[in-house]
Write a protein that holds these residues in place. Structure first.
Motif, mmCIF file in Angstrom:
data_model
loop_
_atom_site.group_PDB
_atom_site.id
_atom_site.type_symbol
_atom_site.label_atom_id
_atom_site.label_comp_id
_atom_site.label_asym_id
_atom_site.label_seq_id
_atom_site.Cartn_x
_atom_site.Cartn_y
_atom_site.Cartn_z
ATOM 1 N N SER A 94 148.619 31.682 -7.558
ATOM 2 C CA SER A 94 148.706 31.638 -6.095
ATOM 3 C C SER A 94 148.192 30.277 -5.630
ATOM 4 O O SER A 94 147.508 29.583 -6.376
ATOM 5 N N PRO A 95 148.503 29.888 -4.394
ATOM 6 C CA PRO A 95 148.064 28.571 -3.916
ATOM 7 C C PRO A 95 146.544 28.380 -3.930
ATOM 8 O O PRO A 95 146.067 27.271 -4.142
ATOM 9 N N GLU A 96 145.778 29.457 -3.728
ATOM 10 C CA GLU A 96 144.317 29.332 -3.695
ATOM 11 C C GLU A 96 143.684 29.395 -5.081
ATOM 12 O O GLU A 96 142.531 29.016 -5.250
ATOM 13 N N ALA A 97 144.417 29.878 -6.065
ATOM 14 C CA ALA A 97 143.862 30.095 -7.406
ATOM 15 C C ALA A 97 143.807 28.791 -8.209
ATOM 16 O O ALA A 97 144.535 27.840 -7.935
ATOM 17 N N ALA A 98 142.930 28.794 -9.207
ATOM 18 C CA ALA A 98 142.821 27.653 -10.117
ATOM 19 C C ALA A 98 144.061 27.617 -11.021
ATOM 20 O O ALA A 98 144.639 28.666 -11.324
ATOM 21 N N PRO A 99 144.469 26.423 -11.458
ATOM 22 C CA PRO A 99 145.619 26.326 -12.365
ATOM 23 C C PRO A 99 145.352 27.081 -13.675
ATOM 24 O O PRO A 99 144.213 27.216 -14.103
ATOM 25 N N TYR A 100 146.431 27.546 -14.289
ATOM 26 C CA TYR A 100 146.302 28.239 -15.565
ATOM 27 C C TYR A 100 145.695 27.321 -16.628
ATOM 28 O O TYR A 100 144.851 27.748 -17.414
ATOM 29 N N VAL A 101 146.172 26.057 -16.700
ATOM 30 C CA VAL A 101 145.688 25.125 -17.716
ATOM 31 C C VAL A 101 145.476 23.743 -17.111
ATOM 32 O O VAL A 101 146.056 23.408 -16.082
ATOM 33 N N GLU A 102 144.639 22.960 -17.773
ATOM 34 C CA GLU A 102 144.377 21.574 -17.384
ATOM 35 C C GLU A 102 144.598 20.683 -18.602
ATOM 36 O O GLU A 102 144.560 21.152 -19.749
ATOM 37 N N VAL A 103 144.788 19.391 -18.374
ATOM 38 C CA VAL A 103 144.932 18.429 -19.462
ATOM 39 C C VAL A 103 143.656 18.435 -20.298
ATOM 40 O O VAL A 103 142.552 18.456 -19.762
ATOM 41 N N GLY A 104 143.825 18.444 -21.611
ATOM 42 C CA GLY A 104 142.688 18.450 -22.526
ATOM 43 C C GLY A 104 142.248 19.841 -22.943
ATOM 44 O O GLY A 104 141.479 19.999 -23.881
ATOM 45 N N GLN A 105 142.745 20.866 -22.281
ATOM 46 C CA GLN A 105 142.356 22.240 -22.576
ATOM 47 C C GLN A 105 143.073 22.735 -23.830
ATOM 48 O O GLN A 105 144.246 22.445 -24.048
ATOM 49 N N VAL A 106 142.363 23.493 -24.664
ATOM 50 C CA VAL A 106 142.952 24.134 -25.832
ATOM 51 C C VAL A 106 143.368 25.538 -25.422
ATOM 52 O O VAL A 106 142.582 26.279 -24.829
ATOM 53 N N VAL A 107 144.618 25.892 -25.700
ATOM 54 C CA VAL A 107 145.138 27.206 -25.346
ATOM 55 C C VAL A 107 145.525 27.968 -26.607
ATOM 56 O O VAL A 107 145.920 27.376 -27.607
ATOM 57 N N GLU A 108 145.406 29.267 -26.533
ATOM 58 C CA GLU A 108 145.737 30.132 -27.665
ATOM 59 C C GLU A 108 147.180 30.626 -27.538
ATOM 60 O O GLU A 108 147.757 30.638 -26.454
ATOM 61 N N LYS A 109 147.739 31.067 -28.659
ATOM 62 C CA LYS A 109 149.080 31.632 -28.655
ATOM 63 C C LYS A 109 149.115 32.819 -27.700
ATOM 64 O O LYS A 109 148.227 33.656 -27.706
ATOM 65 N N GLY A 110 150.135 32.868 -26.830
ATOM 66 C CA GLY A 110 150.281 33.961 -25.886
ATOM 67 C C GLY A 110 149.599 33.734 -24.550
ATOM 68 O O GLY A 110 149.800 34.504 -23.614
ATOM 69 N N GLN A 111 148.796 32.677 -24.431
ATOM 70 C CA GLN A 111 148.111 32.389 -23.170
ATOM 71 C C GLN A 111 149.116 31.848 -22.159
ATOM 72 O O GLN A 111 149.982 31.049 -22.483
ATOM 73 N N ILE A 112 148.982 32.268 -20.903
ATOM 74 C CA ILE A 112 149.900 31.832 -19.850
ATOM 75 C C ILE A 112 149.617 30.371 -19.506
ATOM 76 O O ILE A 112 148.482 29.982 -19.273
ATOM 77 N N LEU A 113 150.685 29.564 -19.484
ATOM 78 C CA LEU A 113 150.577 28.144 -19.156
ATOM 79 C C LEU A 113 150.953 27.871 -17.702
ATOM 80 O O LEU A 113 150.365 27.006 -17.053
#
Length: 156
Positions: A94-113
């Motif tokens: 949503s517009p008020e929510a934090a982004p799902y991911v940021e540059v430099g972040q490590v994400v796991e398989k299945g995590q929403i991007l």
């Protein structure tokens, strides 16, 4: 027909080259159409640019080859995660929510991007493998085409 079946039909139509789908039975009649219909324009074209501004208009065109070279260079930095559909790219739920991911972040398989909205359906794009986000290629609320790069990642 319930909403889940309707959503499934819409998804099937958007993932194919079908421009029109019609289903009729004793209880329901459903017509799904894609594409644009010829209609009267809903906006006015801007007035002609005065001659004094013409040289400035040529400058962005000269910068276009450099911009076209940027995606090729980005592909060399890491693996690309591309859009599986045509729609609108959203970094957050949503517009008020934090982004799902940021540059430099490590994400796991299945995590929403991110989310790609297509025909009022929010399609969550998930990581297919564990990776580190190197670059976010699209701006929030920017339209995307099938195959457009959304993220450049480094597999871990």
């Amino acid at each position: 027909m319930d909403i889940k079946d309707l959503k499934t039909l819409i998804k099937m139509v958007t993932e194919t080259d079908i421009t029109e789908f019609e289903l009729e039975n004793a209880e329901d009649k459903i017509v799904i159409k894609r594409g644009c219909q010829v209609a009267a324009p809903q906006f006015q074209m801007p007035q002609a640019v005065p001659f004094a501004y013409a040289p400035q208009a040529a400058a962005p065109a000269a910068a276009a080859p450099a911009a076209a070279a940027a995606p090729a260079a980005a592909a060399e930095e890491g693996d690309a995660i591309t859009s599986p559909i045509v729609g609108t790219f959203y970094r957050a739920p949503s517009p008020e929510a934090a982004p799902y991911v940021e540059v430099g972040q490590v994400v796991e398989k299945g995590q929403i991007l991110c989310i790609v909205e297509a025909m009022k359906l929010m399609n969550e794009i998930e990581a297919e493998y564990r990776c580190k986000i190197v670059r976010i290629c699209k701006e929030n609320a920017q339209p995307v085409e099938y195959g457009d790069q959304l993220f450049i990642v480094e597999k871990l």
